[in-house]
Design a protein around this motif. Structure first.
Motif, PDB file in Angstrom:
ATOM      1  N   MET A   1      -3.437   5.312   7.982  1.00  0.00           N
ATOM      2  CA  MET A   1      -2.418   4.809   7.070  1.00  0.00           C
ATOM      3  C   MET A   1      -2.908   5.002   5.640  1.00  0.00           C
ATOM      4  SD  MET A   1      -2.890   0.647   7.402  1.00  0.00           S
ATOM      5  CE  MET A   1      -2.636   0.647   9.171  1.00  0.00           C
ATOM      6  N   PRO A   2      -2.010   4.948   4.651  1.00  0.00           N
ATOM      7  CA  PRO A   2      -2.422   5.072   3.254  1.00  0.00           C
ATOM      8  C   PRO A   2      -3.421   3.979   2.883  1.00  0.00           C
ATOM      9  CG  PRO A   2      -0.045   5.273   3.464  1.00  0.00           C
ATOM     10  CD  PRO A   2      -0.552   4.846   4.795  1.00  0.00           C
ATOM     11  N   ALA A   3      -4.265   4.279   1.894  1.00  0.00           N
ATOM     12  CA  ALA A   3      -5.312   3.334   1.510  1.00  0.00           C
ATOM     13  C   ALA A   3      -4.738   2.005   1.046  1.00  0.00           C
ATOM     14  CB  ALA A   3      -6.176   3.951   0.409  1.00  0.00           C
ATOM     15  N   TYR A   4      -3.629   2.034   0.290  1.00  0.00           N
ATOM     16  CA  TYR A   4      -3.056   0.780  -0.213  1.00  0.00           C
ATOM     17  C   TYR A   4      -2.539  -0.057   0.949  1.00  0.00           C
ATOM     18  CZ  TYR A   4       1.945   1.569   0.532  1.00  0.00           C
ATOM     19  OH  TYR A   4       3.175   1.724   1.095  1.00  0.00           O
ATOM     20  N   LYS A   5      -2.002   0.642   2.013  1.00  0.00           N
ATOM     21  CA  LYS A   5      -1.467  -0.070   3.162  1.00  0.00           C
ATOM     22  C   LYS A   5      -2.585  -0.747   3.949  1.00  0.00           C
ATOM     23  CE  LYS A   5       2.166  -0.844   5.904  1.00  0.00           C
ATOM     24  NZ  LYS A   5       3.336  -1.622   5.438  1.00  0.00           N
ATOM     25  N   GLU A   6      -3.726  -0.065   4.065  1.00  0.00           N
ATOM     26  CA  GLU A   6      -4.874  -0.641   4.762  1.00  0.00           C
ATOM     27  C   GLU A   6      -5.366  -1.904   4.049  1.00  0.00           C
ATOM     28  OE1 GLU A   6      -9.306   0.691   6.381  1.00  0.00           O
ATOM     29  OE2 GLU A   6      -8.008   2.135   5.351  1.00  0.00           O
ATOM     30  N   LEU A   7      -5.452  -1.830   2.712  1.00  0.00           N
ATOM     31  CA  LEU A   7      -5.874  -2.998   1.943  1.00  0.00           C
ATOM     32  C   LEU A   7      -4.846  -4.116   2.063  1.00  0.00           C
ATOM     33  CD1 LEU A   7      -7.855  -4.325   0.001  1.00  0.00           C
ATOM     34  CD2 LEU A   7      -6.657  -3.207  -1.898  1.00  0.00           C
ATOM     35  N   TYR A   8      -3.578  -3.758   2.036  1.00  0.00           N
ATOM     36  CA  TYR A   8      -2.498  -4.744   2.198  1.00  0.00           C
ATOM     37  C   TYR A   8      -2.636  -5.476   3.534  1.00  0.00           C
ATOM     38  CZ  TYR A   8       2.078  -5.987   4.184  1.00  0.00           C
ATOM     39  OH  TYR A   8       3.103  -6.614   4.845  1.00  0.00           O
ATOM     40  N   GLU A  35     -15.282  -3.387  -5.673  1.00  0.00           N
ATOM     41  CA  GLU A  35     -15.893  -3.914  -4.455  1.00  0.00           C
ATOM     42  C   GLU A  35     -15.425  -3.162  -3.212  1.00  0.00           C
ATOM     43  OE1 GLU A  35     -14.920  -8.023  -4.477  1.00  0.00           O
ATOM     44  OE2 GLU A  35     -16.428  -8.564  -5.982  1.00  0.00           O
ATOM     45  N   ALA A  36     -14.142  -2.735  -3.208  1.00  0.00           N
ATOM     46  CA  ALA A  36     -13.580  -2.055  -2.044  1.00  0.00           C
ATOM     47  C   ALA A  36     -13.846  -0.556  -2.054  1.00  0.00           C
ATOM     48  CB  ALA A  36     -12.078  -2.318  -1.974  1.00  0.00           C
ATOM     49  N   GLY A  37     -14.384  -0.059  -3.166  1.00  0.00           N
ATOM     50  CA  GLY A  37     -14.662   1.367  -3.264  1.00  0.00           C
ATOM     51  C   GLY A  37     -13.407   2.210  -3.298  1.00  0.00           C
ATOM     52  N   THR A  38     -12.382   1.717  -3.981  1.00  0.00           N
ATOM     53  CA  THR A  38     -11.114   2.428  -4.070  1.00  0.00           C
ATOM     54  C   THR A  38     -10.636   2.431  -5.514  1.00  0.00           C
ATOM     55  OG1 THR A  38      -8.906   2.608  -3.078  1.00  0.00           O
ATOM     56  CG2 THR A  38      -9.709   0.387  -3.583  1.00  0.00           C
ATOM     57  N   SER A  39      -9.461   3.004  -5.761  1.00  0.00           N
ATOM     58  CA  SER A  39      -8.941   3.051  -7.126  1.00  0.00           C
ATOM     59  C   SER A  39      -8.172   1.792  -7.455  1.00  0.00           C
ATOM     60  CB  SER A  39      -8.016   4.262  -7.292  1.00  0.00           C
ATOM     61  OG  SER A  39      -6.823   4.078  -6.545  1.00  0.00           O
ATOM     62  N   ARG A  40      -8.024   1.542  -8.754  1.00  0.00           N
ATOM     63  CA  ARG A  40      -7.280   0.357  -9.171  1.00  0.00           C
ATOM     64  C   ARG A  40      -5.810   0.497  -8.797  1.00  0.00           C
ATOM     65  NH1 ARG A  40      -5.409  -1.644 -15.037  1.00  0.00           N
ATOM     66  NH2 ARG A  40      -4.934  -3.812 -14.494  1.00  0.00           N
ATOM     67  N   ASN A  41      -5.269   1.725  -8.819  1.00  0.00           N
ATOM     68  CA  ASN A  41      -3.873   1.931  -8.447  1.00  0.00           C
ATOM     69  C   ASN A  41      -3.626   1.547  -6.993  1.00  0.00           C
ATOM     70  OD1 ASN A  41      -3.064   2.817 -10.960  1.00  0.00           O
ATOM     71  ND2 ASN A  41      -3.406   4.988 -10.504  1.00  0.00           N
ATOM     72  N   THR A  42      -4.625   1.797  -6.135  1.00  0.00           N
ATOM     73  CA  THR A  42      -4.495   1.401  -4.728  1.00  0.00           C
ATOM     74  C   THR A  42      -4.386  -0.114  -4.617  1.00  0.00           C
ATOM     75  OG1 THR A  42      -5.715   3.326  -3.951  1.00  0.00           O
ATOM     76  CG2 THR A  42      -5.661   1.418  -2.481  1.00  0.00           C
TER      77      THR A  42
END
Length: 476
Positions: A1-8, A35-42
Motif C-alpha cells: 500500500m502507499p506509504a501514507y496509507k501504511e502510516l495511517y 522518526e518514521a524515516g519518511t517524508s513530511r508529505n507522507t
C-alpha cells in the motif's frame, strides 16, 4: 500500500486499541517524519486522512490531538484482551514463566495493583516518619560535592568497596559473622539476593526446602530457578528439620528465616540450627539464611546468625537495608563462602552490573559515621512502643482477632476465630482503606491457619485507632 496509507493504518490501530489515548498529542509532522524515516508529505497525507475520518483534530498553534470521541461505526474495534496480555495465543509464556506468573505477589500495594489509602497496617515498613531525613540529605549533598564524577562511572560488580567494608565490619559485631569485604556482594534489595542464590546454587528440577508458611519472595525465586519446592512445616522452634529430612533428605538447598521466621515470627532454636547445619554438611547441600529484620529485637540478646556458627561453609547469608533504613533505597547484600564469590559476581554481571553507586556511598557514610547505630537504637524503642499500642488497641476485638506479643520484627500475627476467611476479611478491609495481609496465602501445604499479618512499626497510634474501628465493623 502507499506509504501514507501504511502510516495511517498504524496510527488508526493505535487509536482504536487505546495505545494512543483520547486527547493525546501527536508529534509534529516534521518530527514524526524523521522518526518514521519518511517524508513530511507522507505524514501530512496520513494526518489528513485521519482528520477527515474523525480520528484526530488540529488546534491552531497547539498541535494535533487524538479526538475525544471516535466515529460511532468504529467503536466495535476491540482492545487486546486480558488473556492475550498475560500469555494467550499471541504471547505464550514458557512453562517456567507460567509457574512464576501464578506465584502470589508480595504484599506491596503497587505490586498488587493499588495504592495504599487511609489507614494501613502494611507489613515490612519501619517507622519512616522518624527517619533522620536532614542527616540523609546532608550526606547526599556532601557526596555530590565531593565525589559525584567518580560515582557516575562503572564500578566493581561486587559493589562499592567502602560499603562492603562497612558491612563486613558491622555484621561481625551485630550478628557474629566473621568475613572480609571480598565475601560481600551488594545487590538491589534482598529479592535480587534470593534470585542470585537460587540461580547459582540450583539446577532446574533440584529439590529445595521452603518454610511452610514461608516468604513469598523466596518462593518466587525458587520457581524462577526451576526448583522443585518441598514445603517443610514450621512450629514454635522454627523449621522442622526432621520433617524436611523425612520429606526430601537430598534437597539441594534450604531457604530459611531463622532469626524471625516470616510470617509467624518464631525464632529457630539452637538445636534446630545445629541439626540444619549438620544436614547440609551430610548431603552437600546449601542453606540460604534470609536475616531480613534481625536488627529489631526488643527482649533479650539475639542468637548468632546461622552463618556465624557454621564451620562447614554451607550457609549463604542475605541481608537488606530496606527495614533498617527504608524500602525505596533498594539495597541489600549477600555474604558468601569464599568459593562461591565468583559465581555470584557472574550472576550480577548477567543482570544489572551493580547497584546505584551514589546510594551505596551514602549508606557507607551513614554507617561509618555512627548514624546507623544511633538510628537503630531509636527505632527499637519506637517500634516496641508501637507494638505495645497495637496490642492495647486490639483488646477491643479479643475473641475475634487475637494478637500475641513478639520479641522482635515489624508485624504481629492476629489469629481469627475459627471459621473466618482471612482473605475475605483482608479484601473487605482494603475497600475501606485498611491494609492487612492474610496469612493463608503463605502456605503451600494443606495445613493452613487463618490469621491477619498486621504491621505496626510504620503505623501511628491514630492510624491504628481508625484501622481497628474498620476491622471491628468488617468482622462484625
Amino acid at each position: 500500500m502507499p506509504a501514507y496509507k501504511e502510516l495511517y493504518e498504524q496510527l488508526r490501530t493505535s487509536i482504536l486499541t487505546g495505545q494512543l489515548a483520547a486527547g493525546a498529542q501527536l508529534p509534529p509532522s516534521r518530527t514524526l517524519a524523521t522518526e518514521a524515516g519518511t517524508s513530511r508529505n507522507t505524514v501530512l497525507a496520513a494526518f489528513e486522512q485521519l482528520r477527515a475520518e474523525g480520528y484526530i483534530t488540529g488546534r491552531q498553534g497547539s498541535g494535533t490531538f487524538v479526538a475525544q470521541i471516535l466515529p460511532e461505526q468504529l467503536l466495535s474495534a476491540e482492545k487486546p484482551s486480558r488473556r492475550s496480555r498475560r500469555g494467550g495465543s499471541t504471547a505464550k509464556l514458557s512453562a517456567r514463566g507460567e509457574r512464576l506468573a501464578m506465584v502470589r505477589r508480595v504484599p506491596i500495594p503497587s505490586v498488587l495493583g493499588h495504592e495504599p489509602r487511609g489507614t494501613s497496617f502494611l507489613i515490612g515498613l519501619p517507622a519512616l516518619d522518624a527517619f533522620p531525613f536532614d542527616t540523609w540529605a546532608k550526606l547526599y549533598a556532601e557526596r555530590f560535592r565531593r565525589s559525584a564524577p567518580q560515582l557516575m562511572r562503572y564500578d566493581d560488580v561486587a559493589g562499592y568497596r567502602p560499603l562492603r567494608e562497612a558491612i563486613a565490619s558491622s555484621i561481625g559485631t551485630a550478628r557474629g559473622i566473621r568475613c572480609t569485604a571480598d565475601q560481600v556482594v551488594v545487590t538491589t534489595g534482598s529479592q535480587q539476593a534470593l534470585e542470585f542464590c537460587a540461580r547459582i546454587l540450583l539446577d532446574p528440577g533440584d529439590a529445595a526446602w521452603l518454610e511452610d508458611p514461608g516468604y513469598l519472595g523466596a518462593r518466587a525465586a525458587l520457581v524462577s530457578a526451576g526448583a522443585r519446592i518441598v514445603p517443610v512445616p514450621v512450629d514454635r522452634d522454627g523449621l522442622d528439620v526432621a520433617a524436611g529430612i523425612a520429606l526430601e533428605p537430598h534437597a539441594r538447598l534450604a531457604a530459611v528465616t531463622p532469626s524471625h521466621q516470616f510470617p509467624l515470627g518464631h525464632t529457630m532454636t539452637l538445636d534446630r540450627r545445629l541439626a540444619l547445619i549438620a544436614w547440609a554438611k551430610r548431603h552437600d547441600s546449601w542453606i540460604l539464611e534470609d536475616d531480613y529484620d534481625a536488627e529489631f529485637r526488643y527482649r533479650g540478646r539475639p542468637q548468632a546468625a546461622l552463618m556465624a556458627i557454621d564451620p562447614h561453609h554451607r550457609v549463604v547469608y542475605a541481608g537488606t537495608f530496606s527495614k533498617v533504613l527504608f524500602p525505596g533505597l533498594r539495597l541489600g547484600y549477600l555474604i558468601t563462602p569464599p568459593d562461591l564469590v565468583d559465581g555470584f559476581l557472574a550472576a550480577h554481571l548477567s543482570t544489572d552490573m551493580h547497584a546505584h553507586l551514589i546510594d551505596q556511598a551514602v549508606v557507607a557514610d551513614f554507617i561509618e559515621r555512627g548514624h546507623l547505630v544511633r538510628h537503630l537504637r531509636r527505632m527499637r524503642v519506637l517500634h516496641q512502643e508501637r507494638q505495645h499500642e497495637l496490642l492495647r488497641q486490639a483488646d477491643r476485638l479479643a475473641g475475634t482477632l487475637d494478637l500475641s506479643p513478639s520479641d522482635g520484627g515489624l508485624h504481629l500475627v492476629g489469629r481469627l476465630a475459627e471459621g473466618r476467611d482471612d482473605r475475605a476479611v483482608a479484601k473487605r478491609a482494603l475497600r475501606h482503606g485498611v491494609h492487612v495481609w492474610p496469612l493463608s496465602t503463605h502456605y503451600l501445604g494443606p495445613r493452613q491457619e487463618t490469621a491477619l499479618l498486621m504491621g505496626y512499626a510504620g503505623t501511628t497510634a491514630e492510624d491504628m485507632r481508625q484501622g481497628f474501628a474498620v476491622l471491628e465493623r468488617v468482622l462484625r
